[in-house]
Write a protein that holds these residues in place. Structure first.
Motif, PDB file in Angstrom:
ATOM      1  N   PRO A   3       0.801  -1.224   0.000  1.00 32.90           N
ATOM      2  CA  PRO A   3       0.000   0.000   0.000  1.00 32.90           C
ATOM      3  C   PRO A   3       0.831   1.271   0.000  1.00 32.90           C
ATOM      4  O   PRO A   3       0.325   2.356  -0.296  1.00 32.90           O
ATOM      5  N   TYR A   4       2.133   1.163   0.297  1.00 32.49           N
ATOM      6  CA  TYR A   4       2.991   2.344   0.359  1.00 32.49           C
ATOM      7  C   TYR A   4       3.794   2.545  -0.937  1.00 32.49           C
ATOM      8  O   TYR A   4       4.520   3.528  -1.078  1.00 32.49           O
ATOM      9  N   ALA A   5       3.668   1.587  -1.849  1.00 29.76           N
ATOM     10  CA  ALA A   5       4.353   1.702  -3.141  1.00 29.76           C
ATOM     11  C   ALA A   5       3.372   1.246  -4.220  1.00 29.76           C
ATOM     12  O   ALA A   5       3.295   0.068  -4.544  1.00 29.76           O
ATOM     13  N   ILE A   6       2.607   2.189  -4.742  1.00 27.69           N
ATOM     14  CA  ILE A   6       1.524   1.865  -5.667  1.00 27.69           C
ATOM     15  C   ILE A   6       2.085   1.755  -7.089  1.00 27.69           C
ATOM     16  O   ILE A   6       2.422   2.757  -7.720  1.00 27.69           O
ATOM     17  N   LEU A   7       2.197   0.510  -7.565  1.00 23.69           N
ATOM     18  CA  LEU A   7       2.719   0.255  -8.903  1.00 23.69           C
ATOM     19  C   LEU A   7       1.653  -0.447  -9.736  1.00 23.69           C
ATOM     20  O   LEU A   7       1.142  -1.496  -9.348  1.00 23.69           O
ATOM     21  N   TYR A   8       1.345   0.137 -10.882  1.00 23.34           N
ATOM     22  CA  TYR A   8       0.323  -0.462 -11.743  1.00 23.34           C
ATOM     23  C   TYR A   8       0.782  -1.828 -12.245  1.00 23.34           C
ATOM     24  O   TYR A   8      -0.026  -2.740 -12.426  1.00 23.34           O
ATOM     25  N   GLU A   9       2.070  -1.989 -12.438  1.00 18.43           N
ATOM     26  CA  GLU A   9       2.607  -3.265 -12.900  1.00 18.43           C
ATOM     27  C   GLU A   9       2.284  -4.383 -11.915  1.00 18.43           C
ATOM     28  O   GLU A   9       1.974  -5.510 -12.315  1.00 18.43           O
ATOM     29  N   THR A  10       2.346  -4.064 -10.625  1.00 19.38           N
ATOM     30  CA  THR A  10       2.006  -5.056  -9.611  1.00 19.38           C
ATOM     31  C   THR A  10       0.544  -5.458  -9.724  1.00 19.38           C
ATOM     32  O   THR A  10       0.190  -6.636  -9.612  1.00 19.38           O
ATOM     33  N   PHE A  11      -0.308  -4.481  -9.964  1.00 20.68           N
ATOM     34  CA  PHE A  11      -1.725  -4.776 -10.104  1.00 20.68           C
ATOM     35  C   PHE A  11      -1.980  -5.626 -11.347  1.00 20.68           C
ATOM     36  O   PHE A  11      -2.869  -6.484 -11.361  1.00 20.68           O
TER      37      PHE A  11
ATOM     38  N   GLN B  42      -6.391   1.703  -7.886  1.00 26.83           N
ATOM     39  CA  GLN B  42      -6.064   2.351  -6.616  1.00 26.83           C
ATOM     40  C   GLN B  42      -7.119   2.052  -5.554  1.00 26.83           C
ATOM     41  O   GLN B  42      -6.825   2.008  -4.366  1.00 26.83           O
ATOM     42  N   MET B  43      -8.356   1.817  -6.003  1.00 36.33           N
ATOM     43  CA  MET B  43      -9.413   1.432  -5.079  1.00 36.33           C
ATOM     44  C   MET B  43      -9.125   0.054  -4.492  1.00 36.33           C
ATOM     45  O   MET B  43      -9.331  -0.188  -3.310  1.00 36.33           O
ATOM     46  N   GLU B  44      -8.625  -0.861  -5.332  1.00 36.02           N
ATOM     47  CA  GLU B  44      -8.292  -2.192  -4.845  1.00 36.02           C
ATOM     48  C   GLU B  44      -7.170  -2.126  -3.818  1.00 36.02           C
ATOM     49  O   GLU B  44      -7.200  -2.812  -2.798  1.00 36.02           O
ATOM     50  N   ILE B  45      -6.171  -1.301  -4.075  1.00 35.14           N
ATOM     51  CA  ILE B  45      -5.061  -1.165  -3.138  1.00 35.14           C
ATOM     52  C   ILE B  45      -5.570  -0.633  -1.802  1.00 35.14           C
ATOM     53  O   ILE B  45      -5.175  -1.097  -0.732  1.00 35.14           O
ATOM     54  N   CYS B  46      -6.469   0.328  -1.872  1.00 30.57           N
ATOM     55  CA  CYS B  46      -7.098   0.862  -0.665  1.00 30.57           C
ATOM     56  C   CYS B  46      -7.844  -0.238   0.074  1.00 30.57           C
ATOM     57  O   CYS B  46      -7.777  -0.349   1.302  1.00 30.57           O
ATOM     58  N   PHE B  47      -8.536  -1.086  -0.680  1.00 29.29           N
ATOM     59  CA  PHE B  47      -9.312  -2.160  -0.073  1.00 29.29           C
ATOM     60  C   PHE B  47      -8.401  -3.183   0.602  1.00 29.29           C
ATOM     61  O   PHE B  47      -8.663  -3.626   1.717  1.00 29.29           O
ATOM     62  N   PHE B  48      -7.296  -3.573  -0.060  1.00 31.71           N
ATOM     63  CA  PHE B  48      -6.391  -4.540   0.525  1.00 31.71           C
ATOM     64  C   PHE B  48      -5.722  -3.982   1.782  1.00 31.71           C
ATOM     65  O   PHE B  48      -5.434  -4.707   2.737  1.00 31.71           O
ATOM     66  N   SER B  49      -5.489  -2.674   1.773  1.00 31.38           N
ATOM     67  CA  SER B  49      -4.929  -2.033   2.966  1.00 31.38           C
ATOM     68  C   SER B  49      -5.914  -2.136   4.127  1.00 31.38           C
ATOM     69  O   SER B  49      -5.519  -2.431   5.272  1.00 31.38           O
ATOM     70  N   ARG B  50      -7.191  -1.915   3.852  1.00 34.40           N
ATOM     71  CA  ARG B  50      -8.217  -2.028   4.891  1.00 34.40           C
ATOM     72  C   ARG B  50      -8.334  -3.482   5.371  1.00 34.40           C
ATOM     73  O   ARG B  50      -8.481  -3.727   6.579  1.00 34.40           O
ATOM     74  N   ALA B  51      -8.264  -4.428   4.426  1.00 37.19           N
ATOM     75  CA  ALA B  51      -8.347  -5.832   4.800  1.00 37.19           C
ATOM     76  C   ALA B  51      -7.207  -6.217   5.740  1.00 37.19           C
ATOM     77  O   ALA B  51      -7.387  -6.978   6.688  1.00 37.19           O
ATOM     78  N   LYS B  52      -6.005  -5.667   5.476  1.00 39.19           N
ATOM     79  CA  LYS B  52      -4.867  -5.958   6.346  1.00 39.19           C
ATOM     80  C   LYS B  52      -5.077  -5.348   7.724  1.00 39.19           C
ATOM     81  O   LYS B  52      -4.793  -5.998   8.752  1.00 39.19           O
ATOM     82  N   THR B  53      -5.599  -4.137   7.780  1.00 34.90           N
ATOM     83  CA  THR B  53      -5.872  -3.481   9.062  1.00 34.90           C
ATOM     84  C   THR B  53      -6.874  -4.302   9.881  1.00 34.90           C
ATOM     85  O   THR B  53      -6.751  -4.439  11.102  1.00 34.90           O
TER      86      THR B  53
END
Length: 319
Positions: free
Chosen positions: A255-263, A305-316
């Motif tokens: 979540p701290y390094a948003i790379l489209y390639e990773t997605f 970016q919404m998915e990254i936000c969601f995965f961050s929330r899931a981890k929290t």
């Protein structure tokens, strides 16, 4: 060439099985399963008996005799002339009001570009093996128009007797009973839609019909865990937010390094991206033959970016 189509009640065969001869063993295995379900099949090796017969001509002449055409696509794909012949066959089926079902054989995850004229039809996928019961059920449904009664496996029968032990906790007084029942029944498409519905209700965004960054960042952890646990349990660990988060992290998601390639790597793994193209709603595989993490889909399809936000929330929330 336009044939006079027989009334459906007089058609001699339920389905014509069109395929590349190199895929014959897999198609034959599926044909045997369909026969055991009482379906009448038009299969070239059984119907074209006279030496010297033209396969293409025989198949075209069979069109008035069938109710449905199942078009199988295997890893060998088709040569240029075979593509032209298949396109001609599809056109004849359309003109004769014959139902068309593209069928993806094992290791084929999406209709290839040179067969894009088939993408208008909902396909059935045998992604992992030709004995996939869920895919066979979908194919039978497409052929007959009648959804086969889903028989529960022994472990699922046990589950229906202990569903009262499921934790349906909610901090927002949301009732997750319908979601649980859809998952138990293996109604994956309906369960996907219900997942979006209950999450919108949990944050009071039914009118907007989507979750924004604020709602995801503050989504109640209790509800997120309830939804995830139901998906994981009744898909035998194939689907769920925690499964998606694990895959996201395995491809380097951070979540701290948003790379489209990773997605993109994530999309490839869960089957949301096929041959470098992102699928749309029509391309979702609502069956257990889908790749791990393929579902739920509707919640996460908006923007990477919404998915990254969601995965961050899931981890929290420790999902």
């Amino acid at each position: 060439m336009i044939f006079h189509r027989l009334p459906a009640s007089l058609a001699q065969f339920d389905v014509l099985l069109a395929h590349n001869s190199q895929d014959k063993p897999q198609v034959r295995a599926i044909a045997n399963e369909l026969k055991q379900r009482g379906l009448k099949l038009w299969l070239d090796e059984e119907q074209i008996l006279r030496p010297g017969s033209s396969f293409q001509q025989e198949i075209l002449q069979a069109i008035p005799l069938v109710k449905t055409a199942a078009i199988f696509i295997g890893v060998k794909r088709l040569g240029r002339w075979q593509v032209l012949e298949l396109e001609s066959l599809v056109q004849e089926c359309v003109e004769n009001n014959i139902h068309i079902i593209p069928v993806l054989l094992p290791d084929v995850s999406m209709i290839p570009e040179n067969l894009r004229f088939l993408r208008r039809y909902r396909f059935v996928s045998f992604l992992q093996q030709v004995s996939d019961v869920e895919a066979l059920n979908l194919l039978e449904w497409g052929i007959t128009g009648r959804r086969p009664e889903r028989k529960l496996e022994p472990n699922q029968v046990i589950q229906t007797n202990v569903i009262k032990t499921d934790d349906l906790s909610s901090d927002k007084a949301v009732d997750y009973t319908r979601l649980r029942n859809l998952l138990i029944a293996g109604e994956w498409k309906e369960a996907d839609a219900e997942t979006l519905a209950v999450m919108l209700k949990a944050f009071g965004r039914e009118a907007e019909a989507y979750l924004d960054y604020r709602s995801i960042n503050n989504f109640p952890c209790t509800d997120l865990r309830t939804i995830d646990q139901l998906w994981v349990k009744y898909s035998n660990g194939r689907f769920g937010f925690s499964v998606q988060k694990r895959i996201w992290e395995s491809v380097g998601g951070n979540p701290y390094a948003i790379l489209y390639e990773t997605f993109e790597h994530f999309g490839d793994r869960v089957g949301w991206r096929v041959e470098k193209d992102w699928i749309d709603n029509e391309g979702v595989n609502f069956s257990t033959s889908a790749p791990e993490g393929h579902l739920p889909y509707s919640i996460l399809e908006v923007h990477f970016q919404m998915e990254i936000c969601f995965f961050s929330r899931a981890k929290t929330c420790k999902v």
